[in-house]
Design an enzyme around this catalytic site. Structure first.
Site, mmCIF file in Angstrom:
data_model
loop_
_atom_site.group_PDB
_atom_site.id
_atom_site.type_symbol
_atom_site.label_atom_id
_atom_site.label_comp_id
_atom_site.label_asym_id
_atom_site.label_seq_id
_atom_site.Cartn_x
_atom_site.Cartn_y
_atom_site.Cartn_z
ATOM 1 N N GLY A 14 0.807 -1.223 0.000
ATOM 2 C CA GLY A 14 0.000 0.000 0.000
ATOM 3 C C GLY A 14 0.835 1.265 0.000
ATOM 4 N N ASP A 37 1.409 -9.104 1.675
ATOM 5 C CA ASP A 37 0.168 -8.441 1.278
ATOM 6 C C ASP A 37 -0.751 -9.513 0.717
ATOM 7 O OD1 ASP A 37 -0.408 -5.180 0.600
ATOM 8 O OD2 ASP A 37 -1.717 -6.592 -0.439
ATOM 9 N N ILE A 38 -2.038 -9.172 0.611
ATOM 10 C CA ILE A 38 -2.984 -10.116 -0.007
ATOM 11 C C ILE A 38 -2.808 -10.114 -1.527
ATOM 12 C CG2 ILE A 38 -4.919 -8.500 -0.277
ATOM 13 C CD1 ILE A 38 -6.755 -10.727 0.787
ATOM 14 N N ARG A 39 -2.207 -9.036 -2.041
ATOM 15 C CA ARG A 39 -1.959 -8.923 -3.492
ATOM 16 C C ARG A 39 -0.491 -9.255 -3.783
ATOM 17 N NH1 ARG A 39 -2.660 -3.080 -5.074
ATOM 18 N NH2 ARG A 39 -2.031 -2.624 -2.941
ATOM 19 N N ASP A 53 -2.938 -13.193 3.892
ATOM 20 C CA ASP A 53 -4.243 -12.568 4.134
ATOM 21 C C ASP A 53 -4.419 -12.451 5.649
ATOM 22 O OD1 ASP A 53 -6.882 -11.885 4.442
ATOM 23 O OD2 ASP A 53 -7.676 -13.516 3.172
ATOM 24 N N ILE A 54 -4.584 -11.235 6.153
ATOM 25 C CA ILE A 54 -4.698 -11.064 7.612
ATOM 26 C C ILE A 54 -5.962 -11.711 8.179
ATOM 27 C CG2 ILE A 54 -3.272 -8.983 7.797
ATOM 28 C CD1 ILE A 54 -6.058 -7.448 8.029
ATOM 29 N N TYR A 143 -15.002 3.306 8.790
ATOM 30 C CA TYR A 143 -13.528 3.340 8.938
ATOM 31 C C TYR A 143 -13.164 3.949 10.291
ATOM 32 C CZ TYR A 143 -8.710 4.898 7.871
ATOM 33 O OH TYR A 143 -7.356 5.141 7.896
ATOM 34 N N LYS A 147 -11.418 2.216 13.529
ATOM 35 C CA LYS A 147 -10.148 2.712 14.084
ATOM 36 C C LYS A 147 -10.302 3.009 15.578
ATOM 37 C CE LYS A 147 -7.349 2.665 10.533
ATOM 38 N NZ LYS A 147 -6.234 1.712 10.507
HETATM 39 P P1 NAD Z 1 -3.460 1.207 1.358
HETATM 40 O O1 NAD Z 1 -4.900 1.015 1.042
HETATM 41 O O2 NAD Z 1 -2.619 1.971 0.391
HETATM 42 O O3 NAD Z 1 -2.757 -0.197 1.583
HETATM 43 C C1 NAD Z 1 -3.363 -1.215 2.331
HETATM 44 C C2 NAD Z 1 -2.790 -2.539 1.851
HETATM 45 O O4 NAD Z 1 -3.440 -3.567 2.588
HETATM 46 C C3 NAD Z 1 -3.038 -2.810 0.365
HETATM 47 O O5 NAD Z 1 -1.824 -3.096 -0.302
HETATM 48 C C4 NAD Z 1 -3.976 -4.024 0.377
HETATM 49 O O6 NAD Z 1 -3.734 -4.925 -0.707
HETATM 50 C C5 NAD Z 1 -3.641 -4.653 1.708
HETATM 51 N N1 NAD Z 1 -4.728 -5.494 2.226
HETATM 52 C C6 NAD Z 1 -6.066 -5.267 2.188
HETATM 53 N N2 NAD Z 1 -6.727 -6.297 2.732
HETATM 54 C C7 NAD Z 1 -5.781 -7.190 3.151
HETATM 55 C C8 NAD Z 1 -5.840 -8.458 3.767
HETATM 56 N N3 NAD Z 1 -7.010 -9.028 4.080
HETATM 57 N N4 NAD Z 1 -4.676 -9.081 4.062
HETATM 58 C C9 NAD Z 1 -3.491 -8.534 3.741
HETATM 59 N N5 NAD Z 1 -3.369 -7.340 3.107
HETATM 60 C C10 NAD Z 1 -4.508 -6.686 2.809
HETATM 61 O O7 NAD Z 1 -3.367 1.846 2.804
HETATM 62 P P2 NAD Z 1 -2.219 2.769 3.404
HETATM 63 O O8 NAD Z 1 -2.512 4.162 3.010
HETATM 64 O O9 NAD Z 1 -0.891 2.194 3.107
HETATM 65 O O10 NAD Z 1 -2.591 2.665 4.945
HETATM 66 C C11 NAD Z 1 -1.954 1.740 5.810
HETATM 67 C C12 NAD Z 1 -2.566 1.909 7.193
HETATM 68 O O11 NAD Z 1 -2.425 3.275 7.615
HETATM 69 C C13 NAD Z 1 -4.059 1.607 7.284
HETATM 70 O O12 NAD Z 1 -4.350 1.038 8.533
HETATM 71 C C14 NAD Z 1 -4.696 2.968 7.192
HETATM 72 O O13 NAD Z 1 -5.949 3.003 7.799
HETATM 73 C C15 NAD Z 1 -3.693 3.808 7.953
HETATM 74 N N6 NAD Z 1 -3.785 5.214 7.603
HETATM 75 C C16 NAD Z 1 -3.440 5.658 6.373
HETATM 76 C C17 NAD Z 1 -3.542 7.013 6.064
HETATM 77 C C18 NAD Z 1 -3.184 7.548 4.713
HETATM 78 O O14 NAD Z 1 -3.409 8.741 4.436
HETATM 79 N N7 NAD Z 1 -2.610 6.738 3.832
HETATM 80 C C19 NAD Z 1 -4.007 7.905 7.032
HETATM 81 C C20 NAD Z 1 -4.390 7.411 8.290
HETATM 82 C C21 NAD Z 1 -4.251 6.065 8.577
HETATM 83 N N1 SER Z 2 -6.130 9.188 4.555
HETATM 84 C C1 SER Z 2 -7.043 8.402 5.300
HETATM 85 C C2 SER Z 2 -8.373 8.381 4.641
HETATM 86 O O1 SER Z 2 -8.707 9.379 4.022
HETATM 87 C C3 SER Z 2 -7.194 8.959 6.693
HETATM 88 O O2 SER Z 2 -7.188 7.914 7.580
HETATM 89 O O3 SER Z 2 -9.092 7.416 4.748
#
Ligand code: NAD
Ligand code: SER
Length: 315
Positions: A14, A37-39, A53-54, A143, A147
């Site tokens: 991600g 990752d799942i992908r 897969d978590i 969401y 959280k």
């Molecule tokens: P993302 O969506 O880019 O990546 C998430 C990854 O999780 C993806 O690669 C997806 O394939 C993988 N995934 C989904 N389901 C899965 C499963 N069942 N098993 C294994 N892998 C699986 O998300 P991100 O932006 O990298 O965010 C990572 C974490 O940070 C998340 O918990 C998100 O809530 C948190 N977060 C992100 C942001 C942001 O702005 N990016 C902000 C606040 C919190």
């Molecule tokens: N960037 C994230 C979202 O918009 C915040 O957790 O979902």
């Protein structure tokens, strides 16, 4: 002798994982950081990767045993905008997935777990400006609800099982390596690509919708700094507020126009505007600054210059 650290990153493909894995491999060594990752893996691989897969608790336990994992970064989740399209699925992945990781970590004596929360835990009745650590938390999105519940579970596992779990409430993250994965703050990345490629962008939030944001290098720094901090200095085992930037789409567009004057931006708010309206403008991160010396490096100007340079280099 302390066992050699072995680190598992879940959800490594991600937006955050793609950069966190690189940073962890630079800090430790490539073979000590297992990306999963799942992908299937994307891009070039400079270390071990496995499909995981978590939701599959047995597979998670087997992976922890196989690699003798000492630290987990659990990033796999469904983000805010995607979550609203399939709330049951978002709840299951975000909640059951987290519980699988916490339970397996206790069972297999993992030393430290990192799990990110979000500014999405706040809601309409939270203080809007400089939202404090202990504000009202009344999230509207599934969401945000997941959280908030996740924060309480992390605190519960720390309190009742002694699991060293650490967490940050990330704001919207801006990056040029991985693309965002279905959040409400994604506009702040999309605008850079559209500005450089087409010179025009239609924003899905209103022009004056101010939100807390952070540049990815600061998010990676905060994550590693929190995981390196002395356990006895951490007063918060739910999730720490962390803050860096706060801007609206119009303010971001104006900064980019300082470098690309021909950029034209218009606004067509969609369902994500309703989500954004319930989130804070800016965050008070005093606890993080005191407990583990948090201090971001980037402001809006330096973030914009770095984004344009690096996306420009990608061509
Ligand atoms: P993302 O969506 O880019 O990546 C998430 C990854 O999780 C993806 O690669 C997806 O394939 C993988 N995934 C989904 N389901 C899965 C499963 N069942 N098993 C294994 N892998 C699986 O998300 P991100 O932006 O990298 O965010 C990572 C974490 O940070 C998340 O918990 C998100 O809530 C948190 N977060 C992100 C942001 C942001 O702005 N990016 C902000 C606040 C919190
Ligand atoms: N960037 C994230 C979202 O918009 C915040 O957790 O979902």
């Amino acid at each position: 002798m302390e066992p050699r650290e072995m680190i598992l990153v879940l959800g490594a493909n991600g937006q955050i994982g793609t950069e966190l894995v690189t940073a962890l491999r630079a800090k430790y060594s490539s073979d000590q950081v297992i990306a999963s990752d799942i992908r299937p893996a994307i891009g070039s691989q400079d270390g071990p990767f496995e499909i995981l897969d978590i939701m599959d608790a047995v597979a998670v336990e087997n992976s922890l045993k196989k690699h003798q994992i000492t630290q987990i970064y659990h990033l796999a989740a469904i983000l805010s905008a995607t979550g609203e399209k399939n709330p049951r699925m978002a709840w299951q992945v975000n909640m059951d997935g987290l519980l699988n990781i916490l339970e397996a970590s206790v069972k297999l004596s993992v030393k430290k777990v990192f799990w990110p929360s979000s500014i999405a835990v706040f809601g309409k009745h939270s203080k809007k400006r400089l939202t404090p650590q202990y504000a009202i938390t009344d999230p509207d999105t599934i969401y945000g609800i997941s959280k908030l519940a996740g924060e309480r579970w992390c605190n519960y596992y720390y309190r009742t099982r002694g699991l060293d779990v650490r967490s940050l409430r990330y704001p919207g993250l801006i990056s040029y390596v991985g693309k965002p994965g279905g959040g409400t703050t994604d506009y702040a990345v999309e605008i850079f690509y559209e500005a450089l490629q087409n010179g025009t962008y239609t924003c899905f939030l209103k022009e004056d919708q101010r939100l807390p944001m952070m540049y990815m290098p600061d998010a990676i720094k905060a994550t590693i700094q929190l995981m390196d901090a002395d356990a006895d200095k951490l007063r918060i085992r739910s999730s720490y507020n962390v803050s860096s930037l706060s801007f609206s789409p119009a303010e971001l567009a104006k900064k980019i126009q300082g470098h690309l004057p021909k950029l034209s931006v218009d606004y067509a708010p969609d369902f994500r505007q309703q989500i954004a309206e319930t989130w804070p403008d800016s965050i008070d991160d005093n606890y993080a600054r005191i407990d583990w010396d948090w201090n971001p490096d980037y402001d809006l100007s330096t973030m914009v210059i770095d984004m344009l340079e690096n996306i420009g280099k990608k061509g």
